[in-house]
Design a protein around this motif. Sequence first.
Motif, PDB file in Angstrom:
ATOM      1  N   SER A 128      -1.165   6.633   2.750  1.00 51.74           N
ATOM      2  CA  SER A 128      -2.445   6.408   3.129  1.00 51.74           C
ATOM      3  C   SER A 128      -2.644   6.178   4.633  1.00 51.74           C
ATOM      4  CB  SER A 128      -2.953   5.121   2.311  1.00 51.74           C
ATOM      5  OG  SER A 128      -2.880   5.469   0.828  1.00 51.74           O
ATOM      6  N   ALA A 129      -3.933   6.726   5.011  1.00 55.48           N
ATOM      7  CA  ALA A 129      -4.030   6.643   6.384  1.00 55.48           C
ATOM      8  C   ALA A 129      -4.863   5.216   6.672  1.00 55.48           C
ATOM      9  CB  ALA A 129      -5.200   7.717   7.061  1.00 55.48           C
ATOM     10  N   HIS A 130      -5.305   4.593   5.945  1.00 55.72           N
ATOM     11  CA  HIS A 130      -5.702   3.105   6.093  1.00 55.72           C
ATOM     12  C   HIS A 130      -4.967   1.965   6.823  1.00 55.72           C
ATOM     13  CE1 HIS A 130      -4.355   2.109   2.421  1.00 55.72           C
ATOM     14  NE2 HIS A 130      -5.279   2.693   1.742  1.00 55.72           N
ATOM     15  N   ALA A 131      -5.249   1.087   7.199  1.00 54.45           N
ATOM     16  CA  ALA A 131      -4.389   0.145   7.921  1.00 54.45           C
ATOM     17  C   ALA A 131      -3.362  -0.425   6.900  1.00 54.45           C
ATOM     18  CB  ALA A 131      -5.172  -1.230   8.366  1.00 54.45           C
ATOM     19  N   PRO A 132      -3.543  -0.769   5.569  1.00 56.66           N
ATOM     20  CA  PRO A 132      -2.495  -1.318   4.702  1.00 56.66           C
ATOM     21  C   PRO A 132      -1.375  -0.329   4.813  1.00 56.66           C
ATOM     22  CG  PRO A 132      -4.278  -1.832   3.952  1.00 56.66           C
ATOM     23  CD  PRO A 132      -4.706  -1.352   5.100  1.00 56.66           C
ATOM     24  N   GLY A 133      -2.015   1.015   4.717  1.00 61.16           N
ATOM     25  CA  GLY A 133      -1.168   2.381   4.415  1.00 61.16           C
ATOM     26  C   GLY A 133      -0.043   2.430   5.631  1.00 61.16           C
ATOM     27  N   ARG A 134      -0.860   2.358   6.769  1.00 60.59           N
ATOM     28  CA  ARG A 134       0.125   2.393   8.011  1.00 60.59           C
ATOM     29  C   ARG A 134       0.996   1.310   8.127  1.00 60.59           C
ATOM     30  NH1 ARG A 134      -5.036   3.650  10.197  1.00 60.59           N
ATOM     31  NH2 ARG A 134      -5.253   1.763  11.477  1.00 60.59           N
ATOM     32  N   LYS A 135       0.809   0.250   7.575  1.00 62.87           N
ATOM     33  CA  LYS A 135       1.712  -0.943   7.554  1.00 62.87           C
ATOM     34  C   LYS A 135       2.884  -0.589   6.774  1.00 62.87           C
ATOM     35  CE  LYS A 135       1.684  -5.765   7.498  1.00 62.87           C
ATOM     36  NZ  LYS A 135       1.194  -7.285   6.862  1.00 62.87           N
ATOM     37  N   ALA A 166       0.866  -1.449   0.141  1.00 64.34           N
ATOM     38  CA  ALA A 166      -0.081  -0.105   0.239  1.00 64.34           C
ATOM     39  C   ALA A 166       0.756   1.219  -0.083  1.00 64.34           C
ATOM     40  CB  ALA A 166      -0.985  -0.076   1.286  1.00 64.34           C
TER      41      ALA A 166
END
Lengths: 389, 144
Positions: A39-46, A35
């Motif tokens: 990005s602020a979503h979980a995959p982005g945070r990962k 990702a």
Amino acid sequence: MSEKVIYLDYAATTPVDPRVAQKMAGCLTCDGVFANPASAHAPGRKARGAVEQARAQVAALVNAEPGEIIFTSGATESDNLAIKGVAHFYRDKGRHVVTSRIEHKAVLDTCKQLEREGFEVTYIKPDANGLIQPQMVEQALRPDSVLVSIMHVNNEIGTANDIAAIGRVARAHDVFFHVDAAQSAGKLPIDLEQWPVDLMSFSGHKVYGPKGIGALYVRSEPRVNLDPQIHGGGHEHGLRSGTLATHQIVGMGEAYRIAREELAKDVAHCSALREQLWQALHAAVPEAVLNGHPSQRVCGILNVGFPGIEGESLLFACFGLAVSSGSACTSADKTPSFVLRALGRDDQLAGSSIRFSVGRFTTEAEVQEVARIVSEEYHRLRELVPAAG
Amino acid sequence: MRDPFSGYGDTVQAHFRAPHNTGRFASGDARVFSGSAGARRHGRQVEFQLRVTDAGRIGESRYRVYGCPATIALCSLASDALQGRTAAEAAVFSVVALAEQLQLPAEKRDAALTVEDAIRAAVGRYNSAQGPASAARVSSQVQV
């Protein structure tokens, strides 16, 4: 001609360490960390987490803070960002830059661009061993100097400048100091907590990481301000916009982690092989000339001049070897190395000099085979040559 | 196969790696005529020797060369091609045409000219030795 090529061009680029490749592969596909790190979503945070881990790994190798590491597309971009970034931001303070004649083209061509923009640049001539001495920098500085840019290790001859001493000169004159460390990271200890360096350029692919990724160290205290060179999104503290290439950043981080953990082992390995190569070449070709300082140098680069034969022929004769005449970036240009000429070598010797560079995966058998092939071809070509005229 | 970096084809590569007729004839042979061209400081130097038979034909040739792979290969190929030719034929033998046949890169034209000049200088020496009428046909030494 043997189909198997012996690779002794690690200073041009290194193969990716299999451990690095494995980490990178984990950042590409649906089941990986693919990702967008912004990005602020979980995959982005990962993905963001993977990028920050890599940033910390790069910082750790050179004893810097993770927040001082800016990812770029490579050392060339880092050099551009550092030099043009400082020059443009501080143009009202002064318009003079100090560098050396034997910098990488990424620095020299960037300085040429500054000259076109109205800056003045002093190009220091190295000493006979290819070193830039601190007093040379001192003499080159002017009241309107804003930046000194000196490489740590020269990419063609492997000599290593005393960066801490040069940094003290720059600091005493309140001038920013940039260092191209593409050839030294992972090969020599670098301590940015102790060294008075403001900006330092790094490469991924010289340290068994991937191509297309690099980093710029930007000192946070005292702070260095830069004019960004790429705009669009404000990534990397606004200094380098563009979606972060997670797989390449993770690859560089892993490469730098391994380099830090295995530095002593890599240095011992490369030093031994380089010495074996020089001894074998010198025994077979006593007239061979070592280019660069005999001891103040990086472990893996050996640059040797072969007198009395023509350079293109020697390199072509050694077809089964992956070696370099001059730096890889300029090998397509058949004119003798500007670095060797700056050292005072004549065109003939500069033209018949070969850069051998060993690395983590080089073997003793390969080094001995290279010495045998080069010396045999040297003597074959030497036999053809008429008396000097 | 043409080497993508240098532009050299198979023939050039083969003659560079194993050049024919290299070296010098033993000194003192009155049938041997030498010519030279180029200078090492300019990156290219060729010394060519022709051994001419009593019938006025080139029996063998030898050369010594400092230069790029193209220069070495052209010496080798020219030394083969000259065998059996008359001095007059050798005087007009075109190494430049040979280079064109081999599709050498354009920047290697100087290599061909240097080899050609050395051959013509050797022929000039032969013609000089035959008498004034022959000598007039070809200049004896090419200056570069």
